[in-house]
Scaffold this motif. Structure first.
Motif, PDB file in Angstrom:
ATOM      1  N   GLY A   1       8.841   4.250   2.345  1.00  0.00           N
ATOM      2  CA  GLY A   1       7.654   4.564   1.576  1.00  0.00           C
ATOM      3  C   GLY A   1       7.898   5.783   0.705  1.00  0.00           C
ATOM      4  N   PRO A   2       6.848   6.385   0.178  1.00  0.00           N
ATOM      5  CA  PRO A   2       7.008   7.588  -0.644  1.00  0.00           C
ATOM      6  C   PRO A   2       7.733   8.686   0.142  1.00  0.00           C
ATOM      7  CG  PRO A   2       4.769   6.742  -0.795  1.00  0.00           C
ATOM      8  CD  PRO A   2       5.438   5.972   0.286  1.00  0.00           C
ATOM      9  N   ARG A   3       8.730   9.274  -0.470  1.00  0.00           N
ATOM     10  CA  ARG A   3       9.515  10.294   0.235  1.00  0.00           C
ATOM     11  C   ARG A   3       8.655  11.474   0.654  1.00  0.00           C
ATOM     12  NH1 ARG A   3      15.387  10.530  -2.922  1.00  0.00           N
ATOM     13  NH2 ARG A   3      15.919   8.320  -2.567  1.00  0.00           N
ATOM     14  N   LEU A   4       7.580  11.705  -0.078  1.00  0.00           N
ATOM     15  CA  LEU A   4       6.694  12.802   0.259  1.00  0.00           C
ATOM     16  C   LEU A   4       6.074  12.605   1.634  1.00  0.00           C
ATOM     17  CD1 LEU A   4       5.448  15.423  -0.901  1.00  0.00           C
ATOM     18  CD2 LEU A   4       3.518  14.029  -1.692  1.00  0.00           C
ATOM     19  N   LEU A   5       5.916  11.350   2.049  1.00  0.00           N
ATOM     20  CA  LEU A   5       5.300  11.042   3.339  1.00  0.00           C
ATOM     21  C   LEU A   5       6.316  10.924   4.474  1.00  0.00           C
ATOM     22  CD1 LEU A   5       2.566   8.365   2.466  1.00  0.00           C
ATOM     23  CD2 LEU A   5       2.245  10.788   3.001  1.00  0.00           C
ATOM     24  N   ARG A   6       7.593  10.784   4.133  1.00  0.00           N
ATOM     25  CA  ARG A   6       8.632  10.587   5.141  1.00  0.00           C
ATOM     26  C   ARG A   6       8.221   9.473   6.117  1.00  0.00           C
ATOM     27  NH1 ARG A   6      12.677  14.143   5.537  1.00  0.00           N
ATOM     28  NH2 ARG A   6      12.925  13.957   7.802  1.00  0.00           N
ATOM     29  N   THR A   7       7.966   8.326   5.547  1.00  0.00           N
ATOM     30  CA  THR A   7       7.499   7.168   6.304  1.00  0.00           C
ATOM     31  C   THR A   7       8.305   5.933   5.918  1.00  0.00           C
ATOM     32  OG1 THR A   7       5.247   8.016   6.487  1.00  0.00           O
ATOM     33  CG2 THR A   7       5.524   5.650   6.739  1.00  0.00           C
ATOM     34  N   ALA A   8       8.660   5.108   6.897  1.00  0.00           N
ATOM     35  CA  ALA A   8       9.389   3.874   6.634  1.00  0.00           C
ATOM     36  C   ALA A   8       8.856   2.765   7.526  1.00  0.00           C
ATOM     37  CB  ALA A   8      10.885   4.069   6.854  1.00  0.00           C
ATOM     38  N   VAL A   9       9.030   1.534   7.071  1.00  0.00           N
ATOM     39  CA  VAL A   9       8.598   0.348   7.810  1.00  0.00           C
ATOM     40  C   VAL A   9       9.835  -0.497   8.109  1.00  0.00           C
ATOM     41  CG1 VAL A   9       7.173  -1.728   7.800  1.00  0.00           C
ATOM     42  CG2 VAL A   9       6.356   0.360   6.669  1.00  0.00           C
ATOM     43  N   VAL A  10       9.990  -0.901   9.365  1.00  0.00           N
ATOM     44  CA  VAL A  10      11.094  -1.777   9.759  1.00  0.00           C
ATOM     45  C   VAL A  10      10.505  -3.137  10.110  1.00  0.00           C
ATOM     46  CG1 VAL A  10      13.039  -2.130  11.322  1.00  0.00           C
ATOM     47  CG2 VAL A  10      12.367   0.197  10.665  1.00  0.00           C
ATOM     48  N   VAL A  11      10.842  -4.148   9.331  1.00  0.00           N
ATOM     49  CA  VAL A  11      10.366  -5.516   9.585  1.00  0.00           C
ATOM     50  C   VAL A  11      11.403  -6.187  10.481  1.00  0.00           C
ATOM     51  CG1 VAL A  11       9.630  -7.693   8.564  1.00  0.00           C
ATOM     52  CG2 VAL A  11       9.237  -5.539   7.338  1.00  0.00           C
ATOM     53  N   LEU A  12      11.089  -6.310  11.758  1.00  0.00           N
ATOM     54  CA  LEU A  12      12.060  -6.786  12.743  1.00  0.00           C
ATOM     55  C   LEU A  12      12.520  -8.209  12.456  1.00  0.00           C
ATOM     56  CD1 LEU A  12      10.423  -5.347  16.001  1.00  0.00           C
ATOM     57  CD2 LEU A  12      12.043  -4.256  14.447  1.00  0.00           C
ATOM     58  N   ALA A  13      11.638  -9.036  11.909  1.00  0.00           N
ATOM     59  CA  ALA A  13      11.992 -10.431  11.622  1.00  0.00           C
ATOM     60  C   ALA A  13      13.026 -10.540  10.512  1.00  0.00           C
ATOM     61  CB  ALA A  13      10.738 -11.224  11.240  1.00  0.00           C
ATOM     62  N   GLU A  14      13.193  -9.485   9.719  1.00  0.00           N
ATOM     63  CA  GLU A  14      14.131  -9.516   8.602  1.00  0.00           C
ATOM     64  C   GLU A  14      15.457  -8.838   8.918  1.00  0.00           C
ATOM     65  OE1 GLU A  14      12.244  -7.969   5.131  1.00  0.00           O
ATOM     66  OE2 GLU A  14      10.553  -9.359   5.230  1.00  0.00           O
ATOM     67  N   LEU A  15      15.568  -8.229  10.086  1.00  0.00           N
ATOM     68  CA  LEU A  15      16.818  -7.572  10.452  1.00  0.00           C
ATOM     69  C   LEU A  15      17.898  -8.611  10.725  1.00  0.00           C
ATOM     70  CD1 LEU A  15      15.557  -4.819  12.941  1.00  0.00           C
ATOM     71  CD2 LEU A  15      16.328  -4.479  10.592  1.00  0.00           C
TER      72      LEU A  15
ATOM     73  N   GLY B   1       0.806  -1.213   0.000  1.00  0.00           N
ATOM     74  CA  GLY B   1       0.000   0.000   0.000  1.00  0.00           C
ATOM     75  C   GLY B   1       0.840   1.264   0.000  1.00  0.00           C
ATOM     76  N   LEU B   2       1.988   1.209   0.660  1.00  0.00           N
ATOM     77  CA  LEU B   2       2.888   2.360   0.681  1.00  0.00           C
ATOM     78  C   LEU B   2       3.880   2.355  -0.482  1.00  0.00           C
ATOM     79  CD1 LEU B   2       3.761   2.528   4.516  1.00  0.00           C
ATOM     80  CD2 LEU B   2       2.370   4.154   3.229  1.00  0.00           C
ATOM     81  N   ARG B   3       3.803   1.308  -1.295  1.00  0.00           N
ATOM     82  CA  ARG B   3       4.769   1.135  -2.392  1.00  0.00           C
ATOM     83  C   ARG B   3       6.200   1.259  -1.861  1.00  0.00           C
ATOM     84  NH1 ARG B   3       2.107   0.992  -7.135  1.00  0.00           N
ATOM     85  NH2 ARG B   3       0.002   1.900  -7.228  1.00  0.00           N
ATOM     86  N   SER B   4       6.441   0.547  -0.764  1.00  0.00           N
ATOM     87  CA  SER B   4       7.735   0.644  -0.092  1.00  0.00           C
ATOM     88  C   SER B   4       8.819  -0.095  -0.859  1.00  0.00           C
ATOM     89  CB  SER B   4       7.634   0.078   1.333  1.00  0.00           C
ATOM     90  OG  SER B   4       6.648   0.763   2.068  1.00  0.00           O
ATOM     91  N   GLU B   5      10.021   0.434  -0.766  1.00  0.00           N
ATOM     92  CA  GLU B   5      11.193  -0.169  -1.377  1.00  0.00           C
ATOM     93  C   GLU B   5      12.309  -0.265  -0.352  1.00  0.00           C
ATOM     94  OE1 GLU B   5      12.222   2.237  -4.685  1.00  0.00           O
ATOM     95  OE2 GLU B   5      10.476   1.660  -5.896  1.00  0.00           O
ATOM     96  N   THR B   6      13.237  -1.190  -0.574  1.00  0.00           N
ATOM     97  CA  THR B   6      14.367  -1.341   0.331  1.00  0.00           C
ATOM     98  C   THR B   6      15.086   0.002   0.482  1.00  0.00           C
ATOM     99  OG1 THR B   6      14.668  -3.644  -0.338  1.00  0.00           O
ATOM    100  CG2 THR B   6      16.520  -2.557   0.742  1.00  0.00           C
ATOM    101  N   MET B   7      15.351   0.395   1.692  1.00  0.00           N
ATOM    102  CA  MET B   7      15.941   1.694   1.975  1.00  0.00           C
ATOM    103  C   MET B   7      17.449   1.637   1.750  1.00  0.00           C
ATOM    104  SD  MET B   7      14.815   4.025   5.204  1.00  0.00           S
ATOM    105  CE  MET B   7      15.106   5.788   5.270  1.00  0.00           C
TER     106      MET B   7
END
Length: 368
Positions: free
Chosen positions: A208-222, A192-198
């Motif tokens: 997510g979109p830079r316009l939103l200044r939002t990111a998701v951290v998936v703890l299981a993948e760290l 939904g956020l069209r997120s990409e690897t940071m």
């Protein structure tokens, strides 16, 4: 009494309308009416009093419910409380931290609101990945499970409200950032956020979109490395269990221990007191038992070490006079029991030079 008086006044008014007066012009109900009116008055007063009590009770109940809804933050999961406590413990030395922060124009609350202090920026380096998240003012929303699209949308709405509030307060300030911490992979949210690897960040961090200044951290993948221990302790399930295992392996003087041990032990005590409500909580109590044992043993060892150190200092000063400050600091910082016992014997039997040489050559603050 007040209800009875009011009732009598009502009867007087009714009798006055009927024109029932005595020879001297005062109202005098008949004996039969007096008995009937008294009964009616008592019944009416009782009903009114009962209705008023029910009304007051209902108003009080509604008021309490409204106050609870307005003031009490909604706890999605008891493990989310642990995440907030770890964030607060780690970030407070480097800036302003508010948990369950009120959002202007929004009835909801943000898990953690953080404003960095530029003068204390170096302190964030010891926090690993958590410190990198806190490079700018930000909101942190931690989920010990996997948030739904609706939950993530609510996070973004709160984030935008915070953004507007910050802009109104200081237009020149850098816009805040939103970090959504998810234990599992929230596929619907990422899509939904069209997120990409940071870029430049470890695996598991999606922008997510830079316009939103939002990111998701998936703890299981760290990656399971030291720099991610603190932030993985803010998760749940397998992620939290593995993070606790890694936490136990840290050196005793690791800054991560000073930050997270208190929140972990407090949360464990709370769960144990109320009783585990889920298999996950029961597993957490068992997993952290070793931390409790380590904490108790560490306290016992420190108490013994302090006693031996004080004995060595007093014995030295009884023989040679005041101990130099540098040597005193070395003795007080030492936690290795065999070394302290050696120093204690040396302080009682050796020469001043032998004591000085031994204390100067020893590594500082070695753990037992």
């Amino acid at each position: 009494m007040a209800s009875t008086v009011a009732g009598w006044r009502c009867v007087v008014r009714r009798l006055a309308v009927r024109g029932q007066t005595s020879a001297c012009g005062t109202l005098r109900p008949s004996a039969a009416e007096d008995a009937s009116n008294s009964k009616r008055i008592a019944l009416t007063a009782g009903k009114r009093s009962s209705r008023r009590r029910r009304a007051r009770g209902a108003c009080l109940f509604v008021g309490l419910v409204r106050a609870a809804c307005q003031r009490a933050p909604v706890m999605r999961n008891r493990f989310d409380r642990l995440a907030k406590d770890i964030a607060q413990e780690g970030l407070t030395p480097t800036g302003k931290v508010v948990t369950d922060a009120e959002v202007a124009g929004d009835p909801q609350r943000a898990d953690v609101w953080y404003e960095p202090d530029p003068a204390r920026a170096s302190g964030r380096e010891r926090l690993g990945l958590l410190g990198r998240l806190a490079a700018t003012a930000c909101t942190i929303e931690a989920y010990s499970d996997t948030p739904s699209a609706d939950e993530a949308r609510a996070c973004v709405e709160k984030h935008l409200a915070v953004w507007r509030s910050c802009g109104a307060r200081d237009r020149a300030a850098e816009p805040p950032f939103l970090w959504i911490l998810s234990t599992g992979r929230p596929t619907a949210v990422l899509d939904g956020l069209r997120s990409e690897t940071m870029t430049g960040w470890p695996a598991g961090v999606y922008e997510g979109p830079r316009l939103l200044r939002t990111a998701v951290v998936v703890l299981a993948e760290l990656p399971r490395v030291r720099s991610t221990v603190l932030i993985r302790l803010m998760g749940g399930g397998r992620v939290l269990r593995e993070a606790i295992d890694d936490f136990r392996q840290l050196p005793e003087d690791a800054p991560e221990r000073a930050i997270a041990l208190g929140p972990l032990l407090r949360f464990r005590a709370e769960v144990a007191k109320r009783g585990p409500a889920t298999p996950e909580e029961e597993e957490f109590v068992m997993t952290t038992q070793e931390l409790v044992d380590q904490f108790i043993e560490q306290g016992r060892t420190q108490g013994i070490a302090q006693g031996i150190a004080q004995g060595a200092i007093e014995l030295y000063e009884a023989r040679f006079g005041p101990m130099p400050p540098s040597l005193r600091s070395a003795v007080e910082a030492m936690r290795d029991l065999p070394t302290l016992r050696t120093w204690l014997v040396l302080a009682g039997t050796g020469t001043r030079e032998e004591v000085h040489d031994a204390l100067t050559a020893a590594p500082a603050g070695r753990s037992s």
